[in-house]
Design a protein around this motif. Sequence first.
Motif, mmCIF file in Angstrom:
data_model
loop_
_atom_site.group_PDB
_atom_site.id
_atom_site.type_symbol
_atom_site.label_atom_id
_atom_site.label_comp_id
_atom_site.label_asym_id
_atom_site.label_seq_id
_atom_site.Cartn_x
_atom_site.Cartn_y
_atom_site.Cartn_z
ATOM 1 N N LYS A 23 9.401 13.503 -9.455
ATOM 2 C CA LYS A 23 10.270 14.007 -8.387
ATOM 3 C C LYS A 23 10.402 12.937 -7.307
ATOM 4 N N GLY A 24 11.478 13.030 -6.542
ATOM 5 C CA GLY A 24 11.637 12.148 -5.398
ATOM 6 C C GLY A 24 10.770 12.627 -4.248
ATOM 7 N N LEU A 25 10.509 11.743 -3.264
ATOM 8 C CA LEU A 25 9.655 12.085 -2.127
ATOM 9 C C LEU A 25 10.238 13.247 -1.318
ATOM 10 N N SER A 26 11.555 13.240 -1.091
ATOM 11 C CA SER A 26 12.163 14.325 -0.300
ATOM 12 C C SER A 26 12.056 15.665 -1.027
ATOM 13 N N GLU A 27 12.110 15.645 -2.371
ATOM 14 C CA GLU A 27 11.955 16.887 -3.152
ATOM 15 C C GLU A 27 10.537 17.449 -3.009
ATOM 16 N N VAL A 28 9.542 16.540 -3.102
ATOM 17 C CA VAL A 28 8.136 16.960 -2.985
ATOM 18 C C VAL A 28 7.870 17.524 -1.593
ATOM 19 N N ILE A 29 8.396 16.861 -0.568
ATOM 20 C CA ILE A 29 8.213 17.336 0.809
ATOM 21 C C ILE A 29 8.799 18.741 0.965
ATOM 22 N N ARG A 30 9.986 18.959 0.416
ATOM 23 C CA ARG A 30 10.662 20.264 0.513
ATOM 24 C C ARG A 30 9.842 21.367 -0.175
ATOM 25 N N VAL A 65 11.629 5.004 -9.500
ATOM 26 C CA VAL A 65 10.630 4.889 -10.578
ATOM 27 C C VAL A 65 10.775 6.005 -11.605
ATOM 28 N N LYS A 66 11.193 7.194 -11.149
ATOM 29 C CA LYS A 66 11.349 8.284 -12.135
ATOM 30 C C LYS A 66 12.613 8.118 -12.981
ATOM 31 N N GLU A 67 13.550 7.289 -12.511
ATOM 32 C CA GLU A 67 14.706 6.923 -13.341
ATOM 33 C C GLU A 67 14.273 5.940 -14.432
ATOM 34 N N ARG A 68 13.278 5.096 -14.077
ATOM 35 C CA ARG A 68 12.855 4.017 -14.977
ATOM 36 C C ARG A 68 11.707 4.423 -15.900
ATOM 37 N N TRP A 69 10.700 5.125 -15.345
ATOM 38 C CA TRP A 69 9.494 5.465 -16.111
ATOM 39 C C TRP A 69 9.253 6.969 -16.105
ATOM 40 N N HIS A 70 8.701 7.486 -17.206
ATOM 41 C CA HIS A 70 8.563 8.941 -17.337
ATOM 42 C C HIS A 70 7.159 9.383 -17.755
ATOM 43 N N LYS A 71 6.245 8.438 -18.040
ATOM 44 C CA LYS A 71 4.911 8.803 -18.524
ATOM 45 C C LYS A 71 3.827 8.255 -17.600
ATOM 46 N N VAL A 119 0.838 -1.212 0.000
ATOM 47 C CA VAL A 119 0.000 0.000 0.000
ATOM 48 C C VAL A 119 0.870 1.259 0.000
ATOM 49 N N LEU A 120 1.846 1.318 0.905
ATOM 50 C CA LEU A 120 2.698 2.517 1.011
ATOM 51 C C LEU A 120 3.632 2.680 -0.189
ATOM 52 N N GLN A 121 4.217 1.570 -0.638
ATOM 53 C CA GLN A 121 5.167 1.662 -1.763
ATOM 54 C C GLN A 121 4.462 1.999 -3.070
ATOM 55 N N GLU A 122 3.202 1.567 -3.216
ATOM 56 C CA GLU A 122 2.443 1.950 -4.416
ATOM 57 C C GLU A 122 2.242 3.453 -4.451
ATOM 58 N N MET A 123 1.972 4.035 -3.269
ATOM 59 C CA MET A 123 1.809 5.495 -3.192
ATOM 60 C C MET A 123 3.110 6.204 -3.576
ATOM 61 N N ALA A 124 4.226 5.710 -3.049
ATOM 62 C CA ALA A 124 5.528 6.321 -3.349
ATOM 63 C C ALA A 124 5.852 6.215 -4.835
ATOM 64 N N ALA A 125 5.542 5.056 -5.433
ATOM 65 C CA ALA A 125 5.810 4.847 -6.859
ATOM 66 C C ALA A 125 4.931 5.766 -7.711
ATOM 67 N N ARG A 126 3.656 5.887 -7.324
ATOM 68 C CA ARG A 126 2.721 6.752 -8.074
ATOM 69 C C ARG A 126 3.179 8.208 -7.999
ATOM 70 N N LEU A 127 3.624 8.621 -6.817
ATOM 71 C CA LEU A 127 4.125 9.987 -6.639
ATOM 72 C C LEU A 127 5.344 10.234 -7.534
ATOM 73 N N GLY A 128 6.265 9.272 -7.585
ATOM 74 C CA GLY A 128 7.482 9.409 -8.383
ATOM 75 C C GLY A 128 7.190 9.543 -9.866
#
Length: 408
Positions: free
Chosen positions: A66-73, A217-223, A52-61
């Motif tokens: 952006k990475g999670l720490s970038e979004v938080i900042r 995920v943003k290194e691997r996928w972009h769309k 559940v949590l990792q799916e959210m992180a992947a969807r955000l990426g």
Amino acid sequence: MIKKWFQNIGPGTLVAAAFIGPGTVTLCTLAGVNFGFNLLWAMLLSVIATIVLQEMAARLGIISQKGLSEVIREEIKNPFLKQFITFLILAAVVVGNASYEAGNISGGILGLETILGEITLVFDGFSINLLSVLIGVIAFFLLYIGNYKFLEKALITLVLIMSISFLVTAIVTKPNIVELLKGLIIPKFPEKSILTIIGLIGTTVVPYNLFLHASLVKERWHKKEDLSSARKDTVISIILGGLVSMAIIVSAAAIQTTNISNAADLAKGLAPLYGDFATYFLALGLFSAGITSAITAPLAAAYVAKGCLGWQVGLKSKKFRLVWISILLLGVVFSSVGIKPIEIIKFAQVANGMLLPVIAGILLWIMNKKSVLGNFINTKTQNILGFVILAITIFLGAKGILKVFNFI
């Protein structure tokens, strides 16, 4: 079908590699030795929470790129709160991974020593473990190349070796399937098992994996269209990781003695009953678990430092490399000469105990922001599951902090 899955597999496997480190292997071993199949349900619960949590992180990426720490900042506007959370993230992930890295490398050493024996160099009264240096060199080589696809393939190979090793070992012990299924489906709380149950969940639901996953995920996928592939990768990889953890519990449950303190003891304990075959497979699995975590921990720390400090740099940049090299070097030095930085580890455990519920809460908040995710915000079901997991993380975080101060 299988070929297509292998083409899409990626960041999720690296997350599985990160949470199945020597600590997880040891805890699963002790759970199996002390409680048999009775705590398999706790691992199943951990796997569901992690998905559940990792799916959210992947969807955000993927959606924000952006990475999670970038979004938080970017999303936290209050200067004091932003600085506090940035400090907490850096302390928990960068300092934490630096202090845990010796344990990751030591886990890999245990696997090799089970097969090769100790290989040490005595120099001016100092005993240096050469296997620690070997693992450090391998990790350095894979990270220094700075090619995400190459690193991903190398780690996927190691994870598959680890998975096959532990699963084969579990099958060799010929477990009672009915008892196994009962342990998986029916929650039980044997006497003195509560700390082990909390530990099994805590070693699987790991805060730094949320940062690692969003960045990978943003290194691997972009769309946006890649979201389906990322979800499949996440679910399959974490289920595979959960099966590995369960296989270790099953293997350990076959041991007739409780005189087991780690996975290397488990390998020796299996030898009289199941022969050297099981021992070698288990040792190979332990080595793979150690070296994959020894690679992913410095990588996660570098991504977090990059996001928190606002670096617009790639995998080959000097700043990015300086972070992971420092962590890897500390791990090699501490593990090769047998030093345990107890005070740093305690500080990191407190920071991690605070970080897990804070990040789970912030992640839930961000996943409901249309300004960040547009139409890809959480559904009601995802939010309900998220809040249940948030409650669990608050409990886990409090337990982790209390344990450091010897209150439990």
